[in-house]
Design a protein around this motif. Structure first.
Motif, PDB file in Angstrom:
ATOM      1  N   GLY A 277      19.874  56.787 -11.232  1.00  0.00           N
ATOM      2  CA  GLY A 277      20.812  56.925 -10.123  1.00  0.00           C
ATOM      3  C   GLY A 277      21.401  55.630  -9.611  1.00  0.00           C
ATOM      4  N   GLN A 278      20.630  54.550  -9.644  1.00  0.00           N
ATOM      5  CA  GLN A 278      21.118  53.285  -9.080  1.00  0.00           C
ATOM      6  C   GLN A 278      22.316  52.730  -9.844  1.00  0.00           C
ATOM      7  N   TYR A 279      22.536  53.211 -11.081  1.00  0.00           N
ATOM      8  CA  TYR A 279      23.647  52.713 -11.889  1.00  0.00           C
ATOM      9  C   TYR A 279      24.892  53.602 -11.789  1.00  0.00           C
ATOM     10  N   SER A 280      24.815  54.640 -10.985  1.00  0.00           N
ATOM     11  CA  SER A 280      25.942  55.571 -10.848  1.00  0.00           C
ATOM     12  C   SER A 280      26.705  55.300  -9.552  1.00  0.00           C
ATOM     13  N   THR A 281      28.020  55.440  -9.608  1.00  0.00           N
ATOM     14  CA  THR A 281      28.860  55.215  -8.424  1.00  0.00           C
ATOM     15  C   THR A 281      29.811  56.385  -8.189  1.00  0.00           C
ATOM     16  N   SER A 282      29.442  57.560  -8.668  1.00  0.00           N
ATOM     17  CA  SER A 282      30.297  58.728  -8.485  1.00  0.00           C
ATOM     18  C   SER A 282      29.503  59.866  -7.861  1.00  0.00           C
ATOM     19  N   GLY A 283      30.234  60.906  -7.422  1.00  0.00           N
ATOM     20  CA  GLY A 283      29.581  62.074  -6.847  1.00  0.00           C
ATOM     21  C   GLY A 283      28.763  61.748  -5.624  1.00  0.00           C
ATOM     22  N   THR A 284      27.538  62.235  -5.570  1.00  0.00           N
ATOM     23  CA  THR A 284      26.669  61.970  -4.429  1.00  0.00           C
ATOM     24  C   THR A 284      26.157  60.540  -4.404  1.00  0.00           C
ATOM     25  N   ARG A 285      26.523  59.768  -5.418  1.00  0.00           N
ATOM     26  CA  ARG A 285      26.156  58.346  -5.448  1.00  0.00           C
ATOM     27  C   ARG A 285      27.379  57.454  -5.260  1.00  0.00           C
ATOM     28  N   LYS A 286      28.424  58.006  -4.729  1.00  0.00           N
ATOM     29  CA  LYS A 286      29.648  57.245  -4.471  1.00  0.00           C
ATOM     30  C   LYS A 286      29.432  56.300  -3.299  1.00  0.00           C
ATOM     31  N   SER A 287      29.963  55.091  -3.430  1.00  0.00           N
ATOM     32  CA  SER A 287      29.834  54.089  -2.378  1.00  0.00           C
ATOM     33  C   SER A 287      30.369  54.619  -1.054  1.00  0.00           C
ATOM     34  N   GLY A 288      29.633  54.374   0.012  1.00  0.00           N
ATOM     35  CA  GLY A 288      30.039  54.806   1.340  1.00  0.00           C
ATOM     36  C   GLY A 288      29.442  56.118   1.776  1.00  0.00           C
ATOM     37  N   THR A 289      28.811  56.841   0.860  1.00  0.00           N
ATOM     38  CA  THR A 289      28.155  58.095   1.221  1.00  0.00           C
ATOM     39  C   THR A 289      26.717  57.817   1.638  1.00  0.00           C
ATOM     40  N   TRP A 290      26.185  58.662   2.497  1.00  0.00           N
ATOM     41  CA  TRP A 290      24.805  58.471   2.937  1.00  0.00           C
ATOM     42  C   TRP A 290      23.835  58.741   1.796  1.00  0.00           C
ATOM     43  N   THR A 291      24.242  59.597   0.842  1.00  0.00           N
ATOM     44  CA  THR A 291      23.357  59.910  -0.277  1.00  0.00           C
ATOM     45  C   THR A 291      23.234  58.739  -1.248  1.00  0.00           C
ATOM     46  N   LYS A 292      24.260  57.869  -1.322  1.00  0.00           N
ATOM     47  CA  LYS A 292      24.124  56.658  -2.128  1.00  0.00           C
ATOM     48  C   LYS A 292      23.113  55.715  -1.484  1.00  0.00           C
ATOM     49  N   ALA A 293      23.160  55.620  -0.184  1.00  0.00           N
ATOM     50  CA  ALA A 293      22.181  54.787   0.524  1.00  0.00           C
ATOM     51  C   ALA A 293      20.774  55.361   0.348  1.00  0.00           C
ATOM     52  N   LEU A 294      20.672  56.680   0.417  1.00  0.00           N
ATOM     53  CA  LEU A 294      19.378  57.330   0.191  1.00  0.00           C
ATOM     54  C   LEU A 294      18.900  57.063  -1.230  1.00  0.00           C
ATOM     55  N   SER A 295      19.809  57.167  -2.196  1.00  0.00           N
ATOM     56  CA  SER A 295      19.466  56.910  -3.600  1.00  0.00           C
ATOM     57  C   SER A 295      18.881  55.512  -3.758  1.00  0.00           C
ATOM     58  N   ASN A 296      19.511  54.529  -3.163  1.00  0.00           N
ATOM     59  CA  ASN A 296      19.018  53.151  -3.260  1.00  0.00           C
ATOM     60  C   ASN A 296      17.654  52.988  -2.620  1.00  0.00           C
ATOM     61  N   ASP A 297      17.455  53.642  -1.473  1.00  0.00           N
ATOM     62  CA  ASP A 297      16.158  53.562  -0.796  1.00  0.00           C
ATOM     63  C   ASP A 297      15.070  54.248  -1.621  1.00  0.00           C
ATOM     64  N   MET A 298      15.421  55.349  -2.278  1.00  0.00           N
ATOM     65  CA  MET A 298      14.467  56.046  -3.143  1.00  0.00           C
ATOM     66  C   MET A 298      14.101  55.185  -4.345  1.00  0.00           C
ATOM     67  N   ALA A 299      15.102  54.494  -4.898  1.00  0.00           N
ATOM     68  CA  ALA A 299      14.841  53.610  -6.035  1.00  0.00           C
ATOM     69  C   ALA A 299      13.870  52.495  -5.644  1.00  0.00           C
ATOM     70  N   LYS A 300      14.080  51.906  -4.485  1.00  0.00           N
ATOM     71  CA  LYS A 300      13.185  50.857  -3.997  1.00  0.00           C
ATOM     72  C   LYS A 300      11.779  51.411  -3.773  1.00  0.00           C
ATOM     73  N   ASN A 301      11.696  52.609  -3.225  1.00  0.00           N
ATOM     74  CA  ASN A 301      10.395  53.223  -2.986  1.00  0.00           C
ATOM     75  C   ASN A 301       9.637  53.443  -4.292  1.00  0.00           C
ATOM     76  N   PHE A 302      10.361  53.853  -5.349  1.00  0.00           N
ATOM     77  CA  PHE A 302       9.689  54.068  -6.629  1.00  0.00           C
ATOM     78  C   PHE A 302       9.137  52.756  -7.173  1.00  0.00           C
ATOM     79  N   ALA A 303       9.883  51.682  -7.024  1.00  0.00           N
ATOM     80  CA  ALA A 303       9.402  50.373  -7.474  1.00  0.00           C
ATOM     81  C   ALA A 303       8.123  49.997  -6.738  1.00  0.00           C
ATOM     82  N   GLN A 304       8.080  50.275  -5.443  1.00  0.00           N
ATOM     83  CA  GLN A 304       6.879  49.988  -4.663  1.00  0.00           C
ATOM     84  C   GLN A 304       5.699  50.842  -5.126  1.00  0.00           C
TER      85      GLN A 304
END
Length: 626
Positions: A277-304
């Motif tokens: 997901g972190q490499y996608s910029t379309s749909g629910t991962r489009k820049s400026g959407t809250w779901t893109k911000a959520l996606s990034n936070d989820m990615a960071k959480n998985f790394a942790q």
């Protein structure tokens, strides 16, 4: 006759005593080095002995298929309190293992013949194989007669046991959510142990095999042998908890085969965003959407999470992720490990493939018991359906519409193309920029990064919340149904992120406060047996029992033998799913061997490097029991 279906094989270890498993939170275990908890001295209740007598299989009701020389029984109930039409099983036995006496009404009375052999096996040593056909976590219908497609197993000298079990497509009113599908399989296995002296086959040599949702449930059965967490569910449907002579039954297996298992649901959503997901910029991962911000936070959480769980490579080095200048935690030993898995997959492909090569990239949903679906190379282009691109419209509960692995018959494919040479194929991979370097002298390749592979071959096909949909629309939401709610949220990490970061998300596009409220409400629900959402999730998470990070570690009897295959192109789940399962198994002292391969150019299918997947499975069972 029964319909064609996906197969899963379960196995039991003969010398393992009854294991008691607690099912609590996912908090790190403080007993990581202790041996598995076992007991041989628990008291057996009189009611358990009485219950067992009701589930003894008659030796006088066998039928015969003359063409394939197989005796069989179907409609065998494996629980005294079962109510579903799915909860019965069929048993298929090579004729050489028995002596038959006709009863005059097309039925036979059988006694074991321990001298005859089939492929080197006797009635006492023959492995037992069990299919788990559950794409999209569907139910498996109980067999109603003889099916000649089972002959490939009985001709191999195996005992074939097909247990019907509940799932999300139940046609009756029984519960098809977790953990009932695996519970039904466990009850069937206990009934085999109960009748061990009446049946041909070695109940210490049970193997399960399945794909997608069935692969996940096969893995769960393999990891959760004799788990105490299942006890109340077993008793609820009248499982034989003891034999008629007062000895404990068990439900651990000897081996588990899983193709593309949709599992590790406790971290699957976060893994999807980190890996893809972190490499996608379309749909629910489009820049400026809250779901893109959520996606990034989820990615960071998985790394942790990766930095806490303690997965290790073969050299014993702990795998971790580090912050990176580009991407979210895209450096470190864990990233290098995944990169090596991708390179190994590609180099195996180059080794196995003769050119000219035709890439089809077909997606096969489910398995075919007949074995007619042979594995063929399918190219490396991205596959799977594209994300909806639509913002979630609310938190209203809906039925699952995007099953992970689809139901039988569903498929997707890209256009076919033939590559005359290896160089032409490599050139096609690099059409958007060089990320694969090829050495013609050694016929090997290297890749620049995991990110490059994802961008070129594995773009996400699911929206943010790949398994726990924001409107509860994913198939997995149905796995956690409760009374009055056919679908529920189950991911506590998503819930925490959505609720704790609400002020940040509220400033972005498409956010609604109802999302956080819905997650909170669902996670407080319990099922009919009183289990919390987290407890049910633990019961369906193999790593909960395999890794010392979790409380469930060493509280079950884990299968000794594992075979895992996955198509590297599949977008149904992240690469980390099978990779983490493999790593956890390799670290678990109960496991004897892990036969693992990520197959290049294959999608969500019964992926194999070469040959027929069922023939390969049969060969693996033979190797495991030697």
């Amino acid at each position: 006759m029964r319909p064609k279906r996906v197969l899963t094989i379960l196995g039991c270890a003969s010398a393992v005593a009854l294991v008691l498993t607690a099912c609590g939170s996912t908090k790190k275990s403080s007993t990581a080095t202790k041996a598995p908890v076992t007991t041989t001295s628990q008291n057996v209740a009189k009611s358990d002995v009485s219950n067992a007598k009701k589930l003894l299989i008659s030796t006088k009701k066998w039928r015969y298929n003359a063409k394939n020389k197989v005796y069989y029984q179907v409609g065998l109930k494996y629980g005294t309190k079962t109510t579903s039409t799915y909860e019965s099983m069929g048993i298929y036995v090579p004729a050489s293992y028995v002596t038959a006496k006709s009863n005059g009404n097309k039925t036979y009375t059988l006694t074991l013949n321990t001298k005859n052999k089939v492929k080197g096996y006797t009635a006492k040593t023959a492995p037992i194989v069990m299919p788990v056909n559950a794409p999209g976590y569907s139910a498996q219908a109980a067999p109603t007669g003889y099916d000649s497609s089972t002959a490939q197993f009985t001709k191999a000298g195996f005992i074939y046991v097909e247990a019907g079990f509940r799932g999300l497509n139940n046609t009756d009113k029984s519960n098809g959510s977790s953990p009932w599908g695996v519970t039904d399989l466990k009850v069937a296995i206990r009934t085999l142990h109960l009748n061990a002296n009446r049946l041909a086959g070695d109940t210490s040599r049970i193997f399960t095999f399945g794909m997608s949702g069935g692969g996940a449930e096969s893995a769960v059965v393999g990891a959760t042998g004799n788990s105490r967490g299942y006890t109340k569910y077993l008793k609820a449907i009248g499982a034989p908890m003891a034999t008629a002579s007062g000895k404990h039954t068990r439900d651990n297996v000897d081996g588990a085969m899983a193709w593309c298992p949709i599992t590790s649901l406790d971290t699957a959503n976060e893994a999807y965003e980190w890996n893809m997901g972190q490499y996608s910029t379309s749909g629910t991962r489009k820049s400026g959407t809250w779901t893109k911000a959520l996606s990034n936070d989820m990615a960071k959480n998985f790394a942790q999470y990766i930095n806490k769980i303690g997965l290790k490579d073969k050299a014993g080095k702990t795998l971790t992720l580090k912050k990176s200048k580009t991407g979210i935690y895209t450096s470190g030993s864990y990233e290098r490990y995944l990169k090596n898995e991708i390179q190994t997959s590609l180099n195996n492909f180059l080794k196995d493939t003769k050119f000219p090569y035709k890439a089809s990239n077909s997606m096969t949903a489910g398995m075919n018991i007949s074995g007619s679906n042979t594995s063929g190379k399918t190219g490396a282009a991205p596959s799977g359906t594209k994300p909806s691109g639509k913002a979630p419209s609310g938190a209203k509960s809906t039925s699952g519409t995007k099953p992970s692995g689809n139901m039988p018959g569903g498929s997707s494919s890209t256009s076919n193309k033939t590559y005359k040479t290896v160089q032409a194929y490599i050139k096609s991979l690099n059409k958007n920029g060089t990320w694969v370097k090829y050495n013609a002298k050694t016929n090997t390749a290297t890749i620049t990064s995991v990110a490059a592979f994802i961008k070129n071959c594995k773009s996400p096909s699911k929206d943010v919340g790949a398994f726990d949909g924001l409107t509860r629309q994913e198939t997995e939401n149905g796995l956690f149904a409760t009374s009055g709610s056919s679908t529920n949220h189950f991911d506590s990490t998503m819930s925490k992120l959505i609720n704790n970061n609400s002020s940040k998300y509220a400033k972005l596009k498409n956010y609604k406060s109802s999302y956080g409220k819905a997650f909170k409400a669902d996670l407080k629900k319990t099922d009919a047996e009183g289990s919390t959402m987290q407890e049910r999730l633990n019961l369906y998470s193999p790593l909960y029992y395999l890794s010392s990070y979790y409380k469930g570690y060493n509280t079950s009897n884990v299968a000794k033998y594992w075979r895992i295959r996955t198509g590297i192109d599949q977008t149904d789940t992240a690469l980390t799913t099978e990779a983490n399962l493999k790593l956890a198994l390799q670290q678990n002292k109960q496991v004897k061997s892990v036969n693992f391969a990520t197959v290049w150019g294959e999608g969500h299918t019964t992926a194999e490097r070469s040959g027929n997947y069922l023939t390969n499975f049969i060969s693996w069972v033979n190797q495991s029991v030697k």
